[in-house]
Design a protein around this motif. Structure first.
Motif, PDB file in Angstrom:
ATOM      1  N   ILE A   1       2.830   7.047  -0.533  1.00 20.34           N
ATOM      2  CA  ILE A   1       2.910   5.960   0.380  1.00 20.34           C
ATOM      3  C   ILE A   1       2.452   4.593  -0.543  1.00 20.34           C
ATOM      4  O   ILE A   1       1.408   4.751  -0.962  1.00 20.34           O
TER       5      ILE A   1
ATOM      6  N   GLY B   1       5.230  -0.481  -3.725  1.00 22.44           N
ATOM      7  CA  GLY B   1       6.226   0.514  -4.363  1.00 22.44           C
ATOM      8  C   GLY B   1       6.132   0.436  -5.747  1.00 22.44           C
ATOM      9  O   GLY B   1       6.693   0.923  -6.467  1.00 22.44           O
TER      10      GLY B   1
ATOM     11  N   THR C   1       2.608   0.478  -7.473  1.00 22.43           N
ATOM     12  CA  THR C   1       1.397   0.923  -7.847  1.00 22.43           C
ATOM     13  C   THR C   1       1.424   1.814  -8.962  1.00 22.43           C
ATOM     14  O   THR C   1       1.971   2.995  -8.562  1.00 22.43           O
TER      15      THR C   1
ATOM     16  N   ALA D   1      -5.212  -8.268   1.397  1.00 24.50           N
ATOM     17  CA  ALA D   1      -5.470  -7.258   2.377  1.00 24.50           C
ATOM     18  C   ALA D   1      -4.387  -6.898   3.129  1.00 24.50           C
ATOM     19  O   ALA D   1      -3.816  -7.611   4.020  1.00 24.50           O
ATOM     20  N   SER D   2      -3.948  -5.625   3.135  1.00 24.22           N
ATOM     21  CA  SER D   2      -2.891  -4.932   3.720  1.00 24.22           C
ATOM     22  C   SER D   2      -3.187  -4.760   5.076  1.00 24.22           C
ATOM     23  O   SER D   2      -4.321  -4.427   5.550  1.00 24.22           O
TER      24      SER D   2
HETATM   25  O1  M6R Z   1       1.128  -1.448  -2.832  1.00 26.91           O
HETATM   26  P1  M6R Z   1       0.125  -0.329  -2.403  1.00 26.91           P
HETATM   27  O2  M6R Z   1       0.396   0.074  -1.029  1.00 26.91           O
HETATM   28  O3  M6R Z   1       0.764   0.862  -3.297  1.00 26.91           O
HETATM   29  O4  M6R Z   1      -1.272  -0.584  -2.729  1.00 26.91           O
HETATM   30  C1  M6R Z   1      -2.337   0.457  -2.538  1.00 26.91           C
HETATM   31  C2  M6R Z   1      -3.568  -0.401  -2.617  1.00 26.91           C
HETATM   32  O5  M6R Z   1      -3.655  -1.201  -3.665  1.00 26.91           O
HETATM   33  C3  M6R Z   1      -3.733  -1.338  -1.553  1.00 26.91           C
HETATM   34  O6  M6R Z   1      -3.559  -0.494  -0.186  1.00 26.91           O
HETATM   35  C4  M6R Z   1      -5.060  -2.150  -1.411  1.00 26.91           C
HETATM   36  O7  M6R Z   1      -6.047  -1.140  -1.218  1.00 26.91           O
HETATM   37  C5  M6R Z   1      -5.161  -3.261  -0.589  1.00 26.91           C
HETATM   38  N1  M6R Z   1      -5.751  -4.329  -1.035  1.00 26.91           N
HETATM   39  C6  M6R Z   1      -5.925  -2.845   0.698  1.00 26.91           C
HETATM   40  O8  M6R Z   1      -6.057  -4.158   1.697  1.00 26.91           O
END
Ligand code: M6R
Length: 606
Positions: free
Chosen positions: A344, A348, A350, A397-398
């Protein structure tokens, strides 16, 4: 993480480079710089901190030139100072780099012994001197870069320009994404298509190991063996409007408010809402025969996966193993060939997630990924892709990517359950209907944010905050705490509510706000018991629940009212208050909400 851009233009490129870098700001950075080549001469400007500092520098000392490269740096090797900012250069070559050159110490020692003088603490400078060394030996730029690339270990996306060559740029990728943009009499390269959106929507994505020679008339792409290869041109959907915050003060606010729409789009991709059924794409594996699912991800995406574990185990009755990607890869977990491994990732790209994907692939796993960027490396290396239709997420922030990941995982759990017969048609309809309700319920919550603003005033005075959740609400407690610490810089931790008494309860006193996520589900009474343990020790309790606050049986510092929903769909709903609490607290604290310190949007180094 670092962002790189390059332009072979028909007019001075300095300000266009800064404009493109601005579109990469969301990735996170702490210094920036550009270099141009004009009449065969290389020059650069760099500045610590935000892009406005670079712009000031350029106003004082303008840079002309029709060809140039630019960089936003997220420090890995060396402090975020001007000296360490990119581009790095010698009089012969200038380089921008995203990634980490793992063998830079060896290269630096070798090149220093050969008489090269290094002026920064970065790994990147080894690349500059390596190419210069080859040029000094009499190689032409293309051959010099090819020789240098063969010596580099680690991850990189590189942009390179040369003294004496106003119509030449070389781009190379290994482990870090890179897009080539096609213009009319102009060519571009960048870390992603968003950076290039003002200039072109015609993009070629380099594959792993590719390197490309750009001239204003076009591009030649080569694979790692030096063979000429053809990579397709695609139309990018990254429109020039993407940096627009609309009526919102921050991208994060805009993205929180987009959730009803983007969750709907994502659900519509996997459900037939009218029929009340899942309409799941073929994953290339028989879901009825899946005996185990292995999930890996990082950060917020990991917490989405943790919610997915609860769903898949409860509704599809399949055991799920889940681990943080950076841990999974190195603990040498035994993998049963033919298993389903699910990754997840919003971006895409990381690095830890990608490395784990490759580890699982080598271990004979069938690879599926839930990704937001469909052109990403993780998507391209997967056997099956489950897209989230969140649209570009710019805030570090996701938010909307998380809830869309949940939407995809919820649908996957129903699909596996149906295939295995653990969910019958009536249950499927019930669960699909529950999900279908969610966008409307989130819209209701977003209508009035005053309760979150009021709470944020209290939280902004706290030094520590705890989040508690039980069962499927536990990952949401983890996500709530992550969101709060990411953007407000207040120390926050999430705990399983039942775990509190095994240690963390020692932290509770009247100064510690404790946020309890407790929908009125089958675990509600147990959560309330844990809440009372906190109350008995003077903690300030904030209850996030659809339940009547009277049911808490104690004095609450605040109650965030959440609409009633089906238990199955609650995680999508309860994610939103956690986002709003973090957002409003950060606004009061005056932090950089969209680009919090030290963080990068896409973490492309391990
Ligand atoms: O792009 P990704 O979803 O793989 O990223 C994973 C984390 O780096 C990401 O979710 C990070 O924890 C966010 N800054 C959370 O808000």
């Amino acid at each position: 993480m670092c962002g790189i851009v390059g332009i072979l233009g028909s007019k001075p490129v300095a300000m266009d480079l800064v404009d493109a870098l601005r579109r990469l700001e969301y990735r996170g950075y702490d210094s920036a710089g550009i270099a141009t080549v004009e009449n065969g001469h290389l020059e650069r400007r760099r500045a610590e901190g935000k892009l406005r500092n670079l712009e000031h520098r350029l106003l004082e000392q303008p840079l002309s030139g029709l060809a140039g490269i630019g960089h936003t740096r997220w420090a890995t090797h060396g402090r975020p100072t001007e000296r360490n900012a990119h581009p790095h250069m010698t009089p012969r070559v200038s380089v921008v780099h995203n990634g980490i050159i793992e063998n830079y110490r060896d290269l630096k020692a070798e090149l220093s012994a050969a008489g090269h003088t290094f002026e920064s603490d970065t790994d990147t400078e080894a690349v500059v001197h390596l190419i210069t060394h080859e040029l000094d030996k009499g190689q032409q730029p293309i051959a010099a870069v090819q020789s240098a690339l063969s010596r580099l270990q680690g991850a990189f996306a590189l942009g390179i320009i040369f003294a004496g060559h106003d119509d030449l740029m070389i781009a190379a990728r290994q482990g870090s994404p890179l897009a080539i943009g096609h213009g009319t009499g102009e060519m571009y390269m960048g870390s992603d298509a968003i950076a290039l959106a003002p200039f072109t929507d015609t993009i070629t994505y380099l594959d792993e190991g590719d390197w490309a020679v750009l001239r204003r008339t076009g591009v030649d792409v080569f694979d790692r063996t030096g063979q000429s290869v053809t990579r397709p041109q695609v139309k990018s959907v990254a429109s020039a409007l993407l940096v627009d915050k609309g009526n919102h003060r921050h991208f994060m606010a805009k993205e929180i408010h987009e959730q009803p729409d983007v969750i709907s789009h994502t659900l519509a991709n996997y459900l037939d809402m009218g029929a009340g059924t899942v309409n799941f794409p073929d994953l290339g594996i028989d879901l009825a025969k899946v005996e185990r699912v292995t999930i890996s991800a990082c950060g917020t995406a990991f917490y989405a996966g943790l919610v997915g574990k609860y769903w898949i185990e409860r509704y599809a009755r399949v055991p799920v193993e889940i681990d943080i990607a950076s841990e999974f890869r190195y603990r040498e977990a035994p993998l049963q060939p033919g298993g389903l491994a699910l990754f997840i990732s919003q971006s895409g790209e990381t690095a830890d997630t990608l490395a784990t994907l490759r580890y699982c692939k080598a271990g004979g796993q069938h690879i599926a990924s839930i990704v937001n960027v469909r052109t990403s490396t993780i998507a391209r290396e997967s056997d099956a892709v489950l897209p989230t239709l969140a649209g570009p997420e710019i805030g570090v922030a996701s938010t909307k990517a998380f809830t869309c990941q949940l939407a995809a995982l919820a649908c996957l759990s129903i699909a596996i359950g149906r295939a295995r017969g653990t969910i019958d048609a009536a249950k499927e309809r019930e669960l699909v209907t529950a999900l279908t309700e969610i966008p409307r319920l989130i819209s209701t919550m977003l209508r009035d944010e005053s309760q979150f603003e009021a709470l944020a005033h209290t939280l902004s005075k706290a030094r520590d905050v705890l989040y508690l959740g039980r069962g499927i609400n536990y990952p949401l407690a983890l996500e709530g705490a992550l969101k709060l610490k990411e953007i407000s810089y207040i120390h926050a931790e999430g705990y399983a509510a039942g775990e509190l008494k095994h240690g963390p309860i020692a932290l509770i006193d009247e100064n510690v706000p404790v946020i309890v996520m407790a929908p009125e589900d089958d675990l509600f009474d147990k959560s309330i018991s844990n809440l009372q343990e906190v109350a008995a020790r003077g903690g300030q309790i904030i209850l996030i629940s659809n339940a009547d606050p009277e049911k808490a049986g104690c004095k609450l510092a605040a109650h965030i009212k959440v609409p009633d929903a089906h238990d199955f769909a609650n995680p999508l709903l309860y994610a939103v208050p956690a986002q709003l609490i973090a957002y409003h607290t950060a606004v009061i604290m005056g932090t950089d909400v969209d680009q919090p310190r030290n963080l990068a949007k896409s973490v492309t180094v391990e």
